[in-house]
Design a protein around this motif. Structure first.
Motif, PDB file in Angstrom:
ATOM      1  N   GLN A   2     -10.398  25.390 -64.736  1.00 24.78           N
ATOM      2  CA  GLN A   2      -8.958  24.496 -64.449  1.00 24.78           C
ATOM      3  C   GLN A   2      -8.533  24.825 -63.179  1.00 24.78           C
ATOM      4  O   GLN A   2      -7.400  24.503 -62.817  1.00 24.78           O
ATOM      5  CB  GLN A   2      -7.948  25.295 -65.510  1.00 24.78           C
ATOM      6  N   PHE A   3      -9.346  25.401 -62.343  1.00 19.97           N
ATOM      7  CA  PHE A   3      -8.798  25.698 -60.734  1.00 19.97           C
ATOM      8  C   PHE A   3      -8.446  24.591 -60.208  1.00 19.97           C
ATOM      9  O   PHE A   3      -7.251  24.473 -59.387  1.00 19.97           O
ATOM     10  CB  PHE A   3      -9.973  26.410 -60.014  1.00 19.97           C
ATOM     11  N   ASN A   4      -9.033  23.343 -60.194  1.00 24.06           N
ATOM     12  CA  ASN A   4      -8.541  22.222 -59.395  1.00 24.06           C
ATOM     13  C   ASN A   4      -7.328  21.731 -59.802  1.00 24.06           C
ATOM     14  O   ASN A   4      -6.249  21.377 -58.885  1.00 24.06           O
ATOM     15  CB  ASN A   4      -9.810  21.075 -59.462  1.00 24.06           C
ATOM     16  N   LYS A   5      -7.125  21.576 -60.970  1.00 25.67           N
ATOM     17  CA  LYS A   5      -6.078  21.225 -61.505  1.00 25.67           C
ATOM     18  C   LYS A   5      -4.626  22.168 -61.316  1.00 25.67           C
ATOM     19  O   LYS A   5      -3.729  21.615 -60.703  1.00 25.67           O
ATOM     20  CB  LYS A   5      -5.841  20.940 -63.185  1.00 25.67           C
ATOM     21  N   ALA A   6      -4.924  23.537 -61.344  1.00 25.68           N
ATOM     22  CA  ALA A   6      -4.026  24.458 -61.084  1.00 25.68           C
ATOM     23  C   ALA A   6      -3.557  24.627 -59.415  1.00 25.68           C
ATOM     24  O   ALA A   6      -2.757  24.560 -58.877  1.00 25.68           O
ATOM     25  CB  ALA A   6      -4.484  25.872 -61.630  1.00 25.68           C
ATOM     26  N   PHE A   7      -4.746  24.184 -58.642  1.00 31.70           N
ATOM     27  CA  PHE A   7      -4.438  24.050 -57.161  1.00 31.70           C
ATOM     28  C   PHE A   7      -3.802  22.806 -56.787  1.00 31.70           C
ATOM     29  O   PHE A   7      -2.619  23.095 -56.113  1.00 31.70           O
ATOM     30  CB  PHE A   7      -5.825  24.030 -56.689  1.00 31.70           C
ATOM     31  N   VAL A   8      -3.753  21.815 -57.352  1.00 34.12           N
ATOM     32  CA  VAL A   8      -3.044  20.701 -56.841  1.00 34.12           C
ATOM     33  C   VAL A   8      -1.592  20.884 -57.449  1.00 34.12           C
ATOM     34  O   VAL A   8      -0.474  20.394 -56.817  1.00 34.12           O
ATOM     35  CB  VAL A   8      -3.651  19.265 -57.649  1.00 34.12           C
ATOM     36  N   LEU A   9      -1.307  21.253 -58.629  1.00 36.99           N
ATOM     37  CA  LEU A   9       0.034  21.768 -59.083  1.00 36.99           C
ATOM     38  C   LEU A   9       0.438  22.720 -58.209  1.00 36.99           C
ATOM     39  O   LEU A   9       1.674  22.402 -57.978  1.00 36.99           O
ATOM     40  CB  LEU A   9       0.048  22.162 -60.358  1.00 36.99           C
ATOM     41  N   MET A  10      -0.202  23.696 -57.834  1.00 39.31           N
ATOM     42  CA  MET A  10       0.490  24.680 -56.849  1.00 39.31           C
ATOM     43  C   MET A  10       1.039  23.935 -55.492  1.00 39.31           C
ATOM     44  O   MET A  10       1.724  24.580 -54.859  1.00 39.31           O
ATOM     45  CB  MET A  10      -0.407  25.781 -56.664  1.00 39.31           C
ATOM     46  N   GLN A  11       0.157  22.917 -55.307  1.00 38.62           N
ATOM     47  CA  GLN A  11       0.473  22.289 -53.753  1.00 38.62           C
ATOM     48  C   GLN A  11       1.810  21.578 -54.160  1.00 38.62           C
ATOM     49  O   GLN A  11       2.762  21.557 -52.921  1.00 38.62           O
ATOM     50  CB  GLN A  11      -0.434  21.262 -53.556  1.00 38.62           C
ATOM     51  N   TYR A  12       2.068  21.071 -55.222  1.00 45.02           N
ATOM     52  CA  TYR A  12       3.426  20.216 -55.229  1.00 45.02           C
ATOM     53  C   TYR A  12       4.454  21.445 -55.600  1.00 45.02           C
ATOM     54  O   TYR A  12       5.504  21.309 -54.873  1.00 45.02           O
ATOM     55  CB  TYR A  12       3.306  19.577 -56.793  1.00 45.02           C
ATOM     56  N   LEU A  13       4.047  22.412 -56.243  1.00 46.33           N
ATOM     57  CA  LEU A  13       5.325  23.251 -56.653  1.00 46.33           C
ATOM     58  C   LEU A  13       5.640  24.109 -55.158  1.00 46.33           C
ATOM     59  O   LEU A  13       6.801  24.497 -55.066  1.00 46.33           O
ATOM     60  CB  LEU A  13       4.740  24.401 -57.762  1.00 46.33           C
ATOM     61  N   GLY A  14       4.460  24.552 -54.523  1.00 46.35           N
ATOM     62  CA  GLY A  14       4.973  25.271 -53.125  1.00 46.35           C
ATOM     63  C   GLY A  14       5.214  24.574 -52.196  1.00 46.35           C
ATOM     64  O   GLY A  14       6.237  25.098 -51.529  1.00 46.35           O
ATOM     65  N   TYR A  15       4.528  23.563 -51.675  1.00 48.71           N
ATOM     66  CA  TYR A  15       5.076  22.759 -50.581  1.00 48.71           C
ATOM     67  C   TYR A  15       6.418  21.762 -50.637  1.00 48.71           C
ATOM     68  O   TYR A  15       7.026  21.696 -49.967  1.00 48.71           O
ATOM     69  CB  TYR A  15       3.996  21.938 -50.046  1.00 48.71           C
ATOM     70  N   LEU A  16       6.209  21.022 -51.976  1.00 42.51           N
ATOM     71  CA  LEU A  16       7.066  20.070 -52.102  1.00 42.51           C
ATOM     72  C   LEU A  16       8.298  20.564 -53.203  1.00 42.51           C
ATOM     73  O   LEU A  16       9.428  19.969 -53.065  1.00 42.51           O
ATOM     74  CB  LEU A  16       6.666  18.669 -52.617  1.00 42.51           C
ATOM     75  N   ARG A  17       8.126  21.727 -53.694  1.00 46.62           N
ATOM     76  CA  ARG A  17       9.059  22.092 -54.426  1.00 46.62           C
ATOM     77  C   ARG A  17       9.674  21.268 -55.809  1.00 46.62           C
ATOM     78  O   ARG A  17      10.963  21.361 -55.785  1.00 46.62           O
ATOM     79  CB  ARG A  17      10.130  22.847 -53.652  1.00 46.62           C
ATOM     80  N   ARG A  18       8.665  20.837 -56.230  1.00 45.65           N
ATOM     81  CA  ARG A  18       8.973  19.729 -57.290  1.00 45.65           C
ATOM     82  C   ARG A  18       7.805  19.758 -58.245  1.00 45.65           C
ATOM     83  O   ARG A  18       6.459  20.117 -57.935  1.00 45.65           O
ATOM     84  CB  ARG A  18       9.475  18.563 -56.750  1.00 45.65           C
ATOM     85  N   ASN A  19       8.067  19.182 -59.479  1.00 48.22           N
ATOM     86  CA  ASN A  19       6.847  18.824 -60.355  1.00 48.22           C
ATOM     87  C   ASN A  19       6.157  17.490 -59.920  1.00 48.22           C
ATOM     88  O   ASN A  19       6.984  16.564 -59.408  1.00 48.22           O
ATOM     89  CB  ASN A  19       7.307  18.635 -61.663  1.00 48.22           C
ATOM     90  N   PRO A  20       4.886  17.274 -60.303  1.00 43.23           N
ATOM     91  CA  PRO A  20       4.129  16.201 -59.892  1.00 43.23           C
ATOM     92  C   PRO A  20       4.867  15.037 -60.216  1.00 43.23           C
ATOM     93  O   PRO A  20       4.816  13.741 -59.451  1.00 43.23           O
ATOM     94  CB  PRO A  20       2.911  16.329 -60.405  1.00 43.23           C
ATOM     95  N   ASN A  21       5.623  14.913 -61.314  1.00 43.62           N
ATOM     96  CA  ASN A  21       6.312  13.585 -61.875  1.00 43.62           C
ATOM     97  C   ASN A  21       7.627  13.476 -61.738  1.00 43.62           C
ATOM     98  O   ASN A  21       8.394  12.705 -62.359  1.00 43.62           O
ATOM     99  CB  ASN A  21       5.994  13.454 -63.294  1.00 43.62           C
ATOM    100  N   SER A  22       8.130  14.401 -60.901  1.00 46.73           N
ATOM    101  CA  SER A  22       9.414  14.470 -60.511  1.00 46.73           C
ATOM    102  C   SER A  22       9.818  13.246 -59.600  1.00 46.73           C
ATOM    103  O   SER A  22       8.771  12.836 -58.838  1.00 46.73           O
ATOM    104  CB  SER A  22      10.135  15.701 -60.181  1.00 46.73           C
ATOM    105  N   LEU A  23      11.013  12.905 -59.250  1.00 46.60           N
ATOM    106  CA  LEU A  23      11.331  12.185 -58.211  1.00 46.60           C
ATOM    107  C   LEU A  23      10.736  12.664 -56.777  1.00 46.60           C
ATOM    108  O   LEU A  23      10.654  13.755 -56.436  1.00 46.60           O
ATOM    109  CB  LEU A  23      12.870  11.869 -58.007  1.00 46.60           C
ATOM    110  N   PRO A  24      10.200  11.548 -56.063  1.00 46.69           N
ATOM    111  CA  PRO A  24      10.170  10.035 -56.101  1.00 46.69           C
ATOM    112  C   PRO A  24       8.976   9.512 -56.905  1.00 46.69           C
ATOM    113  O   PRO A  24       8.780   8.363 -56.807  1.00 46.69           O
ATOM    114  CB  PRO A  24       9.940   9.778 -54.756  1.00 46.69           C
ATOM    115  N   ASP A  25       8.152  10.329 -57.668  1.00 45.51           N
ATOM    116  CA  ASP A  25       6.932   9.804 -58.209  1.00 45.51           C
ATOM    117  C   ASP A  25       7.245   9.004 -59.747  1.00 45.51           C
ATOM    118  O   ASP A  25       6.962   8.063 -59.866  1.00 45.51           O
ATOM    119  CB  ASP A  25       5.787  10.774 -58.227  1.00 45.51           C
ATOM    120  N   LEU A  26       7.751   9.988 -60.610  1.00 53.76           N
ATOM    121  CA  LEU A  26       7.996   9.550 -61.906  1.00 53.76           C
ATOM    122  C   LEU A  26       7.091   9.336 -62.869  1.00 53.76           C
ATOM    123  O   LEU A  26       7.049   8.989 -63.800  1.00 53.76           O
ATOM    124  CB  LEU A  26       9.088   8.275 -62.046  1.00 53.76           C
ATOM    125  N   ASN A  27       5.825   9.512 -62.129  1.00 59.35           N
ATOM    126  CA  ASN A  27       4.490   9.594 -63.132  1.00 59.35           C
ATOM    127  C   ASN A  27       3.629  10.493 -62.351  1.00 59.35           C
ATOM    128  O   ASN A  27       3.962  11.212 -61.534  1.00 59.35           O
ATOM    129  CB  ASN A  27       3.856   8.054 -63.138  1.00 59.35           C
TER     130      ASN A  27
END
Length: 67
Positions: A2-27
């Motif tokens: 699950q490393f790659n999935k967790a790494f990408v999620l941490m990029q969103y949470l750490g750098y952008l401080r949002r969930n991957p499906n939060s604005l501006p994405d919505l998906n």
């Protein structure tokens, strides 16, 4: 496994401080793009330039005042 999935999620949470499906994405299109790119580089985030891409993104720069 699950490393790659967790790494990408941490990029969103750490750098952008949002969930991957939060604005501006919505998906999860952006998340899936970055996950596919990381998988393409066999999990090597340096060669995939993951961190560089997140900190040079317009979203990061607009939200956190980076030059």
């Amino acid at each position: 496994r699950q490393f790659n999935k967790a790494f990408v999620l941490m990029q969103y949470l750490g750098y952008l401080r949002r969930n991957p499906n939060s604005l501006p994405d919505l998906n999860f299109d952006g998340y899936n793009f970055w996950l596919a790119k990381l998988n393409q580089f066999n999990g090597n985030f340096i060669d995939a330039e993951m961190v560089k891409a997140f900190i040079s993104s317009s979203e990061f720069r607009q939200r956190f005042g980076a030059p």
